[in-house]
Design a protein around this motif. Structure first.
Motif, mmCIF file in Angstrom:
data_model
loop_
_atom_site.group_PDB
_atom_site.id
_atom_site.type_symbol
_atom_site.label_atom_id
_atom_site.label_comp_id
_atom_site.label_asym_id
_atom_site.label_seq_id
_atom_site.Cartn_x
_atom_site.Cartn_y
_atom_site.Cartn_z
ATOM 1 N N VAL A 54 -9.079 -2.643 -0.028
ATOM 2 C CA VAL A 54 -7.922 -2.117 -0.774
ATOM 3 C C VAL A 54 -7.292 -3.195 -1.651
ATOM 4 O O VAL A 54 -7.018 -2.966 -2.832
ATOM 5 C CB VAL A 54 -6.874 -1.503 0.184
ATOM 6 N N TYR A 89 -4.860 3.997 -6.025
ATOM 7 C CA TYR A 89 -3.506 3.702 -6.544
ATOM 8 C C TYR A 89 -3.234 2.203 -6.597
ATOM 9 O O TYR A 89 -2.227 1.777 -7.154
ATOM 10 C CB TYR A 89 -2.426 4.447 -5.745
ATOM 11 N N ASN A 144 -6.182 8.878 1.256
ATOM 12 C CA ASN A 144 -5.869 7.445 1.122
ATOM 13 C C ASN A 144 -6.782 6.680 2.069
ATOM 14 O O ASN A 144 -7.522 7.295 2.850
ATOM 15 C CB ASN A 144 -4.389 7.167 1.434
ATOM 16 N N THR A 173 -6.046 4.879 4.676
ATOM 17 C CA THR A 173 -5.694 4.976 6.094
ATOM 18 C C THR A 173 -6.270 6.252 6.713
ATOM 19 O O THR A 173 -6.876 6.209 7.786
ATOM 20 C CB THR A 173 -4.154 4.937 6.266
ATOM 21 N N ASP A 217 -12.188 -3.377 4.636
ATOM 22 C CA ASP A 217 -11.040 -2.889 3.880
ATOM 23 C C ASP A 217 -11.015 -3.638 2.544
ATOM 24 O O ASP A 217 -10.758 -4.848 2.515
ATOM 25 C CB ASP A 217 -9.754 -3.170 4.679
HETATM 26 C C1 LIG Z 1 -5.004 -4.274 2.341
HETATM 27 C C2 LIG Z 1 -4.572 -2.858 2.556
HETATM 28 N N1 LIG Z 1 -5.319 -2.067 3.313
HETATM 29 C C3 LIG Z 1 -5.013 -0.778 3.524
HETATM 30 C C4 LIG Z 1 -3.885 -0.228 2.986
HETATM 31 C C5 LIG Z 1 -3.598 1.212 3.240
HETATM 32 O O1 LIG Z 1 -4.012 1.931 2.145
HETATM 33 P P1 LIG Z 1 -3.562 3.437 1.900
HETATM 34 O O2 LIG Z 1 -2.143 3.397 1.457
HETATM 35 O O3 LIG Z 1 -4.493 3.936 0.858
HETATM 36 O O4 LIG Z 1 -3.736 4.166 3.190
HETATM 37 C C6 LIG Z 1 -3.049 -1.012 2.191
HETATM 38 C C7 LIG Z 1 -1.814 -0.462 1.635
HETATM 39 O O5 LIG Z 1 -0.913 -1.146 1.267
HETATM 40 C C8 LIG Z 1 -3.417 -2.356 1.961
HETATM 41 O O6 LIG Z 1 -2.671 -3.162 1.204
#
Ligand SMILES: Cc1ncc(COP(=O)(O)O)c(C=O)c1O
Length: 409
Positions: A200, A223, A91, A93, A198
């Motif tokens: 994500v 995901y 993931n 993190t 980041d």
């Molecule tokens: C903006 C953001 N960064 C990082 C993460 C962490 O991602 P992961 O769950 O893949 O570790 C999230 C998870 O909700 C997120 O919303």
């Protein structure tokens, strides 16, 4: 074929009634639903070819090919220079923690790092802890409370010649505000600092382009964009072999595999490839995958902007609501993710009552701790987060508003 939310929705099993209720998934920022074709690919890999890399037999050859293909798909999704720049992991993190160790190895006492209060704490704590190990100092740029984006002026004040790295999000997972990454990179370059992005929350809504942004590192998570639980990171070519990752001695020291600890989830990689195909499906059949992705994302962006406008117009019907973040005039610089508070009704109560009606939203801080603390909302339960994806509809917004009228008005 042209994108419509209905043509997307029929590709998912999750929209069928659950527990007697038709679910409304407004929880995309926490994780998207997964199309059936993605799930089928994962099952097919596991049931036919479950193996490991580099063996002299068929299923292992299939697995090795799958890994290569997944890197090429990620290269195209992020627009990396080559598939060698892609590192996979469980993931975002975990990848960020392990990359932060490698990146910080040469930091010394008195070096500085800048993180932001807008970020999810995976892109904050990793750097705080790496800095602590090296005696480096961490500064945190504030949120601009007007629009709940990054306070760029404050960031600029914090960066100087001692700054080794700026860790910044491309989009807030709580208020939906986008960050001008090119501007952050330009600032970093003036001071010889690296940039770790980041993406994500950005990646499900807009197409990442690491070369246009000229970032050093970028991480995201499948995901959140219709794939399985899988993280991926982009490492700029200049860092691929100069960094020294923490790794097991006999594991490869070549290419991106240097940063990949242990055995990868090959089933997740096969699902990821299919998720990228899912994303690209509205871009015609003939073009290369990146061009198909570009065409498809234009259609997602248009629909999501319409969702934003409709939501922002209709939410005004709710008495005592506060929307933290950008309004109707700034739809182009936000994702369709909204942080809300309601006078007299706690975020948890709102989320619970909506949940009873099959409307899925989250409440709390979503690890965007700096933001929620700066807004002074931590002790009182954070916010209600409503997040739309391209599979959401205007009708779902109307239903949400009608339910909110019952719950809070
Ligand atoms: C903006 C953001 N960064 C990082 C993460 C962490 O991602 P992961 O769950 O893949 O570790 C999230 C998870 O909700 C997120 O919303």
């Amino acid at each position: 074929m042209h994108f419509t939310p209905d043509l997307a929705r029929i590709q998912f099993a999750a929209f069928e009634p659950q527990n007697g209720i038709k679910p409304s998934f407004l929880d995309g920022p926490g994780g998207s639903q997964v199309p059936v074709r993605v799930v089928e690919k994962m099952g097919h890999y596991l049931s036919h070819y479950n193996s490991n890399l580099g063996g002299h037999f068929y299923s292992s050859m299939v697995t090795t090919e799958l890994m290569t293909k997944a890197r090429t798909y990620a290269q195209n999704l992020l627009n990396a220079e080559s598939s060698d720049q892609i590192v996979f992991g469980p993931n975002m993190t975990s990848l960020t923690f392990s990359l932060s160790r490698a990146i910080s190895r040469d930091w010394v006492e008195g070096d500085e790092v800048v993180v932001t209060a807008l970020d999810h704490y995976s892109n904050v704590s990793s750097w705080q802890q790496a800095a602590e190990d090296r005696g480096a100092i961490v500064h945190q740029a504030r949120v601009d409370e007007e629009d709940c984006g990054l306070d760029f002026d404050h960031l600029e004040q914090l960066v100087n010649e001692k700054t080794k790295l700026i860790a910044v999000t491309a989009a807030s997972n709580t208020t939906g505000s986008l960050v001008d990454i090119s501007k952050v990179v330009e600032l970093a370059k003036r001071h010889n600092a690296l940039v770790y992005v980041d993406a994500v929350h950005f990646a499900p809504h807009h197409l990442v382009d690491v070369q246009a942004w000229e970032v050093d590192f970028l991480a995201c998570s499948a995901y959140k964009f219709f794939g399985p639980h899988l993280g991926m990171a982009y490492v700029h070519p200049k860092h691929l072999h100069t960094l020294k990752p923490y790794k097991v001695e006999p594991a490869t020291n070549d290419g991106p595999g240097r940063f990949e600890t242990g055995t990868q989830s090959f089933e997740a990689l096969s699902g990821f490839i299919e998720a990228v195909e899912y994303l690209a499906q509205w871009g015609g059949k003939e073009s290369p995958i990146r061009a198909r992705l570009e065409q498809s994302f234009k259609q997602y962006e248009a629909h999501e902007a319409a969702l934003c406008r409709h939501f922002l117009q209709r939410i005004e019907e709710i008495r005592g609501v506060k929307v933290y973040g950008r309004g109707l005039e700034n739809v182009a610089t936000r994702t369709p993710t909204f942080a809300l508070r309601f006078d007299g009704t706690a975020p948890e109560t709102v989320a619970k009552r909506l949940g009873e009606k099959g409307i899925c939203v989250w409440n709390g801080h979503f690890y965007a701790l700096g933001l929620i603390k700066q807004l002074g909302l931590l002790e009182s339960g954070g916010v209600v987060r409503v997040g739309f994806m391209h599979y959401n509809t205007l009708e779902e917004i109307d239903d949400l508003i009608e339910q909110l009228k019952i719950i809070v008005n």
